[in-house]
Design an enzyme around this catalytic site. Structure first.
Site, PDB file in Angstrom:
ATOM      1  N   ASP A  97       0.860  -1.188   0.000  1.00 36.33           N
ATOM      2  CA  ASP A  97       0.000   0.000   0.000  1.00 36.33           C
ATOM      3  C   ASP A  97       0.897   1.239   0.000  1.00 36.33           C
ATOM      4  OD1 ASP A  97      -2.398   1.562   0.399  1.00 36.33           O
ATOM      5  OD2 ASP A  97      -3.253  -0.230   1.333  1.00 36.33           O
ATOM      6  N   ASP A 199      -2.942   4.601  -2.324  1.00 37.23           N
ATOM      7  CA  ASP A 199      -3.961   5.232  -1.491  1.00 37.23           C
ATOM      8  C   ASP A 199      -4.326   6.629  -2.016  1.00 37.23           C
ATOM      9  OD1 ASP A 199      -5.351   4.939   1.168  1.00 37.23           O
ATOM     10  OD2 ASP A 199      -4.299   6.833   1.535  1.00 37.23           O
ATOM     11  N   GLU A 255      -6.312   4.082  -5.953  1.00 37.13           N
ATOM     12  CA  GLU A 255      -7.607   4.387  -5.339  1.00 37.13           C
ATOM     13  C   GLU A 255      -8.019   5.780  -5.812  1.00 37.13           C
ATOM     14  OE1 GLU A 255      -9.687   4.517  -0.939  1.00 37.13           O
ATOM     15  OE2 GLU A 255      -7.786   5.510  -1.289  1.00 37.13           O
ATOM     16  N   HIS A 331     -11.294  -2.778   3.231  1.00 33.57           N
ATOM     17  CA  HIS A 331     -11.235  -2.378   4.640  1.00 33.57           C
ATOM     18  C   HIS A 331     -11.990  -1.074   4.925  1.00 33.57           C
ATOM     19  CE1 HIS A 331      -8.338   0.038   2.604  1.00 33.57           C
ATOM     20  NE2 HIS A 331      -8.202   0.795   3.671  1.00 33.57           N
ATOM     21  N   ASP A 332     -12.487  -0.414   3.887  1.00 28.05           N
ATOM     22  CA  ASP A 332     -13.253   0.825   4.069  1.00 28.05           C
ATOM     23  C   ASP A 332     -14.745   0.618   3.827  1.00 28.05           C
ATOM     24  OD1 ASP A 332     -10.955   2.334   4.548  1.00 28.05           O
ATOM     25  OD2 ASP A 332     -10.692   2.818   2.422  1.00 28.05           O
TER      26      ASP A 332
END
Ligand code: NOJ
Length: 559
Positions: A97, A199, A255, A331-332
């Site tokens: 990440d 990210d 993302e 995870h969000d």
């Protein structure tokens, strides 16, 4: 294989909640190593590891204080080398990440930057003077509520933070910052990392005039377009590609909140040499009221037609022009079967039906830990939530501004909070679900004795084995990678059905995403040549004719 990521399936690990190996209640790298055979059995090709770098953990590791050092709670740099090596031995690649829109305020760069206006690090972040009356430089708001600006006494200026005040935004206009980032990427790629999930990468370039949002409704702070797709975004990504990515055989996924399919083409058209794919938010936002002061916490009822419209648009607009990243969970995001389906009576059917819809599309599918066994949302008392997003939103919306009642907020948290996905992984029915022998950092789902890996492995028609079959199909069937896409029955409120077509064959993918039995009448005309079932969640399905039972789904070759 060139473009190996096109027929790969990625499995996302949220390390603190995956597997604890040393009894401290916190997942770690050795825990992941222990579970590599499990992942190999599932058949996935790539692991995406949420951040494991040194961090004060204000936003669970998305606030990095040292990019070259593994956070002690997860293990050591040697553990990371071992994980990469062992994953490769199991035929699994690892992507990391890359969190470089911001760092932690405890990163050495920021510690130096806040000290003075004229050091090497002064311009590593986005600093602005207060307005004449001492207030913030503009009315931008943080994603975690409140102002996006924090006044720093030491430096006598405001710094920008789109997330928590412990996550200052980096200044990508500064060439030295960009070089530092490219260096840290090379550091991990030279150690064998196979690529990056990036990210909030769409936010790295800011409008340098830092304009106010037009005040439309008396609010103090606004969020939205100035967070995303800024003027130099694609120039920066192209530069990153030239300086780093092009030198490795790697995969990349950005993302990209706020991106449309048109923007996705800019990111992913191979000729532009930027990224392989991006995560869209458009399908995740269909149960959200645009512009609501209560943001994602104001619920809009799910309408399957919206999901079909958005996903189909992405399928069609990227065909031959870019590439899709396919996901329902991470995870969000909450668990999809709890959010838009049925997580009780038809839990397993529903999990398989959503999986069928997703894995039948063109793009690279992502499976989030626990999705492959049909894990569900949780319902805890509000004070037990860990996530900074929930805690800040509660203070801001319920306590301070009173724009939402506590009851409605609780309902929204049960439905949408990120913590739904962050409870520990359910490995078996022993105490703490086999996640840890110690005290878990976060409460477990009450349902772990019913839903866990051990049970799933023992039952030959479990959600796990269905995923395994889907992943196998992705590897073996060229049509799933190459074929084009045509949505059928766009106005149907219960059935999600589409065709995939290549020059050699045609398949139909059908899912009844409701609890009712529904007729397949509208689909029968597409099926005449062949009825060759490729996968089905009700084993006695043989052709198109019979009615669809609750959450029934299948893929069938029809030509
Ligand atoms: C997106 C990440 O997925 C999320 O977990 C995080 O809070 C923000 N970016 C800030 O890094």
């Amino acid at each position: 294989m060139k473009d190996w990521w096109k027929n790969s399936v990625v499995y996302q690990i949220y390390p603190r909640s995956f597997k604890d190996s040393n009894g401290d209640g916190f997942g770690d790298l050795q825990g992941i190593i222990e579970k590599l055979p499990y992942l190999q059995n599932l058949g996935i090709d790539v692991i995406w590891l949420s951040p494991v770098f040194d961090s004060p953990q204000d936003d669970n590791g998305y606030d990095i204080s040292d990019y070259r050092k593994i956070y002690a709670g997860f293990g050591s740099n040697e553990d990371m080398d071992e994980l990469i090596g062992k994953a490769h031995e199991h035929g699994i690649k690892i992507i990391l990440d890359l969190v470089v829109n911001h760092t932690s305020d405890e990163h050495a760069w920021f510690v130096e930057s806040r000290k003075s206006k004229d050091s090497k690090y002064s311009d590593y972040y986005i600093w602005k003077d207060p307005k004449a009356d001492g207030s913030e430089p503009n009315n931008w708001g943080s994603s975690f509520c409140g102002s996006a600006w924090e006044y720093d006494e030491e430096r006598g200026q405001y710094y920008l933070h789109f997330y928590s005040r412990k996550q200052p935004d980096l200044n990508w206009e500064n060439e030295t910052v960009r070089k530092e980032i490219y260096d840290l990427m090379k550091f991990w790629m030279d150690k064998g990392a196979d690529g990056w999930r990036m990210d909030v990468i769409a936010s790295i370039s800011k409008d340098q005039s830092f304009p106010d949002y037009p005040k439309t409704d008396g609010r103090k702070y606004y969020t939205g377009k100035y967070h995303s797709n800024g003027p130099r975004l694609h120039e920066f990504i192209h530069e990153m590609n030239r300086e780093v990515l092009s030198k490795y055989d790697c995969m990349t996924v950005g993302e990209a909140p706020g991106s449309t399919p048109e923007v996705a083409r800019l990111f992913t058209d191979p000729e532009r040499e930027e990224l392989n794919m991006i995560f869209t938010f458009e399908h995740m936002n269909i149960d959200r009221i645009p512009g609501s002061v209560n943001r994602k916490w104001e619920l809009k009822p799910f309408d399957l037609r919206d999901l079909k419209r958005v996903m189909s648009e992405w399928q069609n607009k990227l065909y031959n022009k870019g590439w899709n990243a396919l996901y329902f969970e991470n995870h969000d995001q909450p668990r999809v079967i709890s959010r838009w389906g049925n997580d009780t009576t038809y839990r397993e059917e529903c999990a398989k039906a959503y999986a069928t819809v997703l894995h039948g599309m063109q793009g690279t599918p992502y499976v989030y830990q626990g999705e492959e066994i049909g894990m569900t949302n949780v319902q805890f008392p509000l004070e037990e939530y860990e996530d900074i997003e929930v805690r800040n939103a509660y203070q801001d919306l319920v306590v301070k501004n009173k724009t939402i009642s506590e009851d409605d907020f609780r309902k929204a948290v049960w439905n949408k909070s990120r913590d739904n996905a962050r409870v520990p992984m359910q490995w078996d029915d022993s105490e703490n679900a086999g996640f840890t022998t110690g005290k878990p950092w976060f409460r477990l789902s009450d349902r772990y004795q019913e839903i866990n890996v051990k049970k799933a492995l023992e039952k030959n028609d479990s959600v796990f084995y269905y995923y395994k079959d889907l992943i196998c199909l992705r590897h073996e069937e060229e049509l799933l990678t190459e074929g084009d896409y045509q949505l059928l029955l766009p106005e149907d409120e219960k059935i999600f059905a589409y065709l995939r077509t290549s020059d050699k064959e045609q398949w139909i993918v059908v899912a009844n995403l409701s609890e009712d039995t529904v007729s397949t009448e509208g689909l029968a005309k597409y099926v005449s040549d062949k009825e060759d079932i490729k996968i089905a969640n009700y084993k006695d399905r043989t052709g198109i004719k019979a009615d669809l039972r609750p959450y029934e789904a299948f893929m069938m070759r029809i030509r």
